[in-house]
Design a protein around this motif. Structure first.
Motif, short mmCIF file in Angstrom:
data_model
loop_
_atom_site.label_atom_id
_atom_site.label_comp_id
_atom_site.label_asym_id
_atom_site.label_seq_id
_atom_site.Cartn_x
_atom_site.Cartn_y
_atom_site.Cartn_z
N LEU A 141 0.85 -1.19 0.00
CA LEU A 141 0.00 0.00 0.00
C LEU A 141 0.89 1.24 0.00
O LEU A 141 1.34 1.67 -1.04
CB LEU A 141 -0.93 -0.05 1.22
CG LEU A 141 -1.83 -1.30 1.29
CD1 LEU A 141 -2.46 -1.44 2.66
CD2 LEU A 141 -2.89 -1.25 0.20
N THR A 142 1.15 1.80 1.16
CA THR A 142 2.08 2.90 1.32
C THR A 142 2.28 3.14 2.80
O THR A 142 1.63 2.51 3.63
CB THR A 142 1.58 4.19 0.62
OG1 THR A 142 2.65 5.13 0.53
CG2 THR A 142 0.42 4.82 1.38
N MET A 241 -7.81 -3.64 1.16
CA MET A 241 -7.17 -2.35 0.85
C MET A 241 -6.41 -2.43 -0.46
O MET A 241 -6.40 -1.47 -1.25
CB MET A 241 -6.23 -1.97 1.99
CG MET A 241 -6.92 -1.65 3.30
SD MET A 241 -5.72 -1.33 4.63
CE MET A 241 -6.82 -1.02 6.01
N MET A 242 -5.75 -3.56 -0.71
CA MET A 242 -5.06 -3.73 -1.99
C MET A 242 -6.05 -3.70 -3.15
O MET A 242 -5.78 -3.10 -4.20
CB MET A 242 -4.31 -5.07 -2.00
CG MET A 242 -3.10 -5.14 -1.12
SD MET A 242 -2.45 -6.84 -1.03
CE MET A 242 -2.10 -7.18 -2.76
N GLN A 244 -8.93 -2.19 -3.25
CA GLN A 244 -9.40 -0.81 -3.43
C GLN A 244 -8.36 0.02 -4.17
O GLN A 244 -8.70 0.83 -5.04
CB GLN A 244 -9.71 -0.20 -2.07
CG GLN A 244 -10.92 -0.80 -1.38
CD GLN A 244 -11.08 -0.32 0.06
OE1 GLN A 244 -10.26 0.45 0.56
NE2 GLN A 244 -12.13 -0.78 0.73
N LYS A 245 -7.11 -0.18 -3.83
CA LYS A 245 -6.04 0.57 -4.48
C LYS A 245 -5.97 0.25 -5.98
O LYS A 245 -5.89 1.16 -6.82
CB LYS A 245 -4.71 0.24 -3.81
CG LYS A 245 -3.50 0.89 -4.46
CD LYS A 245 -2.20 0.49 -3.77
CE LYS A 245 -0.99 1.09 -4.46
NZ LYS A 245 0.28 0.73 -3.79
N THR A 246 -5.98 -1.02 -6.32
CA THR A 246 -5.80 -1.41 -7.71
C THR A 246 -7.05 -1.20 -8.56
O THR A 246 -6.95 -1.03 -9.78
CB THR A 246 -5.35 -2.88 -7.82
OG1 THR A 246 -6.31 -3.71 -7.15
CG2 THR A 246 -4.00 -3.06 -7.17
N HIS A 249 -7.11 3.63 -8.69
CA HIS A 249 -5.91 4.21 -8.10
C HIS A 249 -6.10 5.69 -7.76
O HIS A 249 -5.64 6.17 -6.71
CB HIS A 249 -4.72 4.05 -9.05
CG HIS A 249 -3.46 3.69 -8.35
ND1 HIS A 249 -2.77 2.52 -8.59
CD2 HIS A 249 -2.74 4.33 -7.40
CE1 HIS A 249 -1.70 2.46 -7.83
NE2 HIS A 249 -1.65 3.55 -7.09
N TRP A 252 -8.08 6.04 -4.62
CA TRP A 252 -7.28 5.61 -3.48
C TRP A 252 -6.30 6.72 -3.07
O TRP A 252 -6.16 7.02 -1.88
CB TRP A 252 -6.52 4.33 -3.83
CG TRP A 252 -5.63 3.84 -2.74
CD1 TRP A 252 -5.99 3.14 -1.62
CD2 TRP A 252 -4.21 4.02 -2.65
NE1 TRP A 252 -4.89 2.87 -0.84
CE2 TRP A 252 -3.79 3.40 -1.44
CE3 TRP A 252 -3.26 4.63 -3.46
CZ2 TRP A 252 -2.46 3.39 -1.04
CZ3 TRP A 252 -1.94 4.61 -3.07
CH2 TRP A 252 -1.54 3.99 -1.87
N LEU A 253 -5.65 7.35 -4.04
CA LEU A 253 -4.72 8.44 -3.73
C LEU A 253 -5.44 9.61 -3.07
O LEU A 253 -4.94 10.20 -2.10
CB LEU A 253 -4.01 8.90 -5.00
CG LEU A 253 -2.96 7.95 -5.57
CD1 LEU A 253 -2.53 8.41 -6.96
CD2 LEU A 253 -1.75 7.84 -4.66
N MET A 256 -6.17 8.65 0.47
CA MET A 256 -4.99 8.67 1.32
C MET A 256 -4.58 10.10 1.67
O MET A 256 -4.12 10.37 2.80
CB MET A 256 -3.82 7.94 0.64
CG MET A 256 -4.00 6.43 0.54
SD MET A 256 -4.19 5.63 2.17
CE MET A 256 -2.62 5.99 2.95
#
Length: 266
Positions: A141-142, A241-242, A244-246, A249, A252-253, A256
């Motif tokens: 994720l980050t 969460m992964m 949702q990110k992919t 994107h 997701w950014l 965050m």
């Protein structure tokens, strides 16, 4: 891989997940070489008796890695498993020095590469061996605050994936551990630094999911090794969460950024 009777090396074993892995391995019948910069690793080895020996040193140093393998060979026999567990959180913000970047890459990524370069050819020849990389959910994720931690943990995940793809059909098992909050000193390093971004990073992990004990994580790691499972997610929510990110994107950014702003506003 069945760990009973096997020989393992565990780095970052002076406390936390590494020490817990050492205890779990010995409990399962393995013999272990434990390594850490901290002399507390000697105490962990003494606790485990004749099935463990400790080496104090920088596990990113090629010479120390060679020493670990040599001690294992001399004391217990051929190394079957390597747990690249040592890690550093790194400084927060943009103005990270070259030396700080180098240190994070050395410990969080290059230490894994150097160990694999020495052991994987032996394992390919023997037709069996196992490499476990401790990365982080930040590698999938980050990490709010620390770019060095985020980047080097992403690199650790990528290297573990490459090892599995390249050598997985030649008898080499690979697992990659990606937890969120675990009750270790590194969890609170950001908060203790007094830096706003660092404190936000700690608060982000604490609010994102439950904090697990090192013993719980170690048990999940050994279960994954037994099952030859690549991705180890002690916090199940990381998988969602992964996704949702992919799946989106940009969204997701944005999310965050909002999350970081809320943490910094506290």
């Amino acid at each position: 891989m069945d760990i009973d009777g096997k020989v393992a090396i565990v780095t970052g074993a002076g406390a936390g997940i590494g020490a817990a892995l050492g205890r779990a391995l010995v409990g399962g019948g393995a013999r272990v070489v434990l390594a850490d910069l901290s002399p507390t690793v000697q105490d962990v080895a003494e606790e485990l008796g004749d099935s463990a020996v400790a080496v104090t040193g920088d596990v990113a140093d090629p010479g120390v890695i060679d020493e670990l393998i040599g001690v294992a060979d001399d004391r217990f026999g051929d190394v079957h498993l390597y747990f690249a567990n040592a890690g550093v959180i790194g400084a927060s913000g943009l103005e990270v020095t070259e030396q700080q970047w180098d240190h994070s890459f050395e410990v969080n990524t290059r230490a894994h590469i150097r160990a694999a370069q020495r052991l994987v050819p032996r394992w390919v020849e023997a037709g069996s061996g196992y490499f476990v990389s401790t990365a982080s959910a930040a590698g999938l994720l980050t990490q709010i605050g620390s770019a060095t931690y985020t980047v080097t943990k992403h690199a650790a995940v990528a290297y573990a994936e490459w090892l599995s793809i390249t050598f997985g059909d030649q008898g080499v098992g690979v697992s990659c551990l990606c937890p969120m909050g675990v009750e270790t000193a590194i969890l609170y390093a950001g908060r203790d630094s007094g830096d706003r971004l660092g404190m936000a990073a700690t608060n982000a992990v604490l609010s994102a999911g439950g904090v697990l004990t090192p013993d719980t994580v170690a048990q999940e790691v050994l279960e994954a090794v037994a099952a030859q499972q690549f991705l180890i997610l002690p916090h199940a929510q990381v998988l969602e969460m992964m996704r949702q990110k992919t799946s989106d994107h940009e969204r997701w950014l944005r999310g965050m950024r909002r999350y970081q702003a809320s943490l910094l506003a506290d």
